[in-house]
Scaffold this motif. Structure first.
Motif, mmCIF file in Angstrom:
data_model
loop_
_atom_site.group_PDB
_atom_site.id
_atom_site.type_symbol
_atom_site.label_atom_id
_atom_site.label_comp_id
_atom_site.label_asym_id
_atom_site.label_seq_id
_atom_site.Cartn_x
_atom_site.Cartn_y
_atom_site.Cartn_z
ATOM 1 N N ASP A 1 0.887 -1.101 0.064
ATOM 2 C CA ASP A 1 -0.133 0.149 0.028
ATOM 3 C C ASP A 1 0.962 1.193 -0.020
ATOM 4 O O ASP A 1 1.554 1.606 0.950
ATOM 5 N N ILE A 2 1.338 1.712 -0.895
ATOM 6 C CA ILE A 2 2.230 2.824 -1.192
ATOM 7 C C ILE A 2 1.463 4.131 -2.164
ATOM 8 O O ILE A 2 0.707 3.828 -3.075
ATOM 9 N N TYR A 3 1.904 5.395 -1.729
ATOM 10 C CA TYR A 3 1.420 6.557 -2.466
ATOM 11 C C TYR A 3 2.567 6.986 -3.110
ATOM 12 O O TYR A 3 3.666 7.326 -2.408
ATOM 13 N N LEU B 1 8.504 10.118 -4.905
ATOM 14 C CA LEU B 1 8.513 10.396 -3.389
ATOM 15 C C LEU B 1 7.401 9.224 -2.986
ATOM 16 O O LEU B 1 6.387 9.197 -3.544
ATOM 17 N N GLY B 2 7.741 8.602 -2.122
ATOM 18 C CA GLY B 2 6.894 7.416 -1.754
ATOM 19 C C GLY B 2 6.523 7.510 -0.049
ATOM 20 O O GLY B 2 7.233 8.279 0.463
ATOM 21 N N ARG B 3 5.246 7.069 -0.026
ATOM 22 C CA ARG B 3 4.748 7.254 1.388
ATOM 23 C C ARG B 3 3.933 5.908 1.664
ATOM 24 O O ARG B 3 3.033 5.635 0.834
ATOM 25 N N VAL B 4 4.318 5.323 2.514
ATOM 26 C CA VAL B 4 3.870 3.892 3.100
ATOM 27 C C VAL B 4 2.893 4.236 4.565
ATOM 28 O O VAL B 4 3.543 4.628 5.286
ATOM 29 N N PRO B 5 1.737 3.968 4.538
ATOM 30 C CA PRO B 5 0.817 4.287 5.644
ATOM 31 C C PRO B 5 1.259 3.068 6.708
ATOM 32 O O PRO B 5 1.886 2.070 6.677
ATOM 33 N N PRO B 6 1.079 3.356 8.023
ATOM 34 C CA PRO B 6 1.521 2.434 9.061
ATOM 35 C C PRO B 6 0.810 1.262 8.835
ATOM 36 O O PRO B 6 -0.558 0.869 8.395
ATOM 37 N N LEU C 1 10.591 -2.815 1.643
ATOM 38 C CA LEU C 1 10.567 -2.175 2.874
ATOM 39 C C LEU C 1 8.966 -1.874 3.394
ATOM 40 O O LEU C 1 8.002 -2.041 2.705
ATOM 41 N N THR C 2 9.177 -2.096 4.737
ATOM 42 C CA THR C 2 7.744 -2.173 5.511
ATOM 43 C C THR C 2 7.768 -0.923 6.471
ATOM 44 O O THR C 2 8.581 -0.478 7.035
ATOM 45 N N ASN C 3 6.413 -0.707 6.927
ATOM 46 C CA ASN C 3 6.196 0.363 7.935
ATOM 47 C C ASN C 3 5.586 -0.460 9.109
ATOM 48 O O ASN C 3 4.362 -0.374 9.009
ATOM 49 N N GLU D 1 3.396 5.979 12.214
ATOM 50 C CA GLU D 1 3.302 7.190 11.127
ATOM 51 C C GLU D 1 3.806 6.965 9.982
ATOM 52 O O GLU D 1 4.271 5.740 9.833
ATOM 53 N N ASP D 2 3.350 7.662 8.993
ATOM 54 C CA ASP D 2 3.459 7.204 7.448
ATOM 55 C C ASP D 2 5.261 7.121 7.428
ATOM 56 O O ASP D 2 5.991 8.134 8.157
ATOM 57 N N LEU D 3 5.678 6.320 6.552
ATOM 58 C CA LEU D 3 7.104 6.402 6.447
ATOM 59 C C LEU D 3 7.305 6.879 5.057
ATOM 60 O O LEU D 3 6.679 6.557 4.003
ATOM 61 N N VAL D 4 8.065 8.234 4.643
ATOM 62 C CA VAL D 4 8.224 8.792 3.508
ATOM 63 C C VAL D 4 9.583 8.659 3.049
ATOM 64 O O VAL D 4 10.486 8.827 3.943
ATOM 65 N N TYR D 5 9.751 8.406 1.986
ATOM 66 C CA TYR D 5 11.250 8.325 1.059
ATOM 67 C C TYR D 5 11.399 8.566 -0.191
ATOM 68 O O TYR D 5 10.439 8.761 -0.774
ATOM 69 N N LEU D 6 12.383 9.081 -0.517
ATOM 70 C CA LEU D 6 12.655 9.191 -2.005
ATOM 71 C C LEU D 6 13.198 7.694 -2.737
ATOM 72 O O LEU D 6 13.989 7.095 -1.906
ATOM 73 N N MET D 7 12.795 7.526 -3.780
ATOM 74 C CA MET D 7 13.068 6.302 -4.440
ATOM 75 C C MET D 7 13.545 6.792 -5.693
ATOM 76 O O MET D 7 12.854 7.453 -6.358
#
Length: 168
Positions: A33-35, A52-57, A110-112, A116-122
């Motif tokens: 589940d990634i945005y 820019l990736g964001r993975v919810p908790p 990568l897991t969260n 809180e959201d996990l935000v990263y550059l890919m």
């Protein structure tokens, strides 16, 4: 038909905040589940990928995989996560960087597990032709000009050069 906005060499924080997120779920991982916000095309870049990736908790990025052709990197901006790299698991957080060479780089995921959201550059290469390996599933995905195709390793036929030699 929606027009694609013109590329901009500078994307401000406000520009990025206004960009729409694309919601992705990897078809081989129900916990994926990634945005995503694609930064490279918005800046006019065509030879590299930067997202820019964001993975919810409690969710996961894609799936445990490696790449045949395109190198990949991740840089954690905020939140906490777990990076599975090869056979090891690492706790990761802001400022941590991971690089995956191709070919031969370790499978990764990568897991969260945090609240809180996990935000990263890919980012990485955008060759136009890559093979994703999914060693735990015995599958491969071919990313190419004709689209995305999945294959089961068990169905693959191993050939050698001698298979192509004429028998006359």
């Amino acid at each position: 038909m929606t027009e694609t906005p013109a590329a901009k060499p500078l994307l401000t924080a406000a520009d990025i905040a206004e960009m729409p997120e694309v919601h992705i779920r990897h078809p081989f991982n129900p916990k994926s589940d990634i945005y995503l916000k694609s930064l490279a095309p918005a800046a006019g870049l065509t030879r590299v990928s930067l997202t820019l990736g964001r993975v919810p908790p409690g969710r996961e990025s894609f799936i445990y995989h490696s790449h045949e052709r395109d190198e990949e990197f991740l840089y954690i901006l905020s939140g906490r996560g777990r990076a599975e790299i090869g056979e090891e698991v690492f706790e990761v957080g802001p400022g941590d960087f991971m690089g995956f060479p191709a070919p031969g780089g370790p499978p990764h995921h990568l897991t969260n597990p945090a609240d809180e959201d996990l935000v990263y550059l890919m980012g990485g290469e955008r060759s136009g032709l890559d093979i994703g390996h999914f060693p735990r599933l015995g599958k491969r995905i071919l990313f190419g000009p004709g689209g995305i195709q999945a294959y089961d390793d068990k169905d693959a036929q191993q050939l050698s050069f001698t298979d192509f030699l004429a028998k006359d």
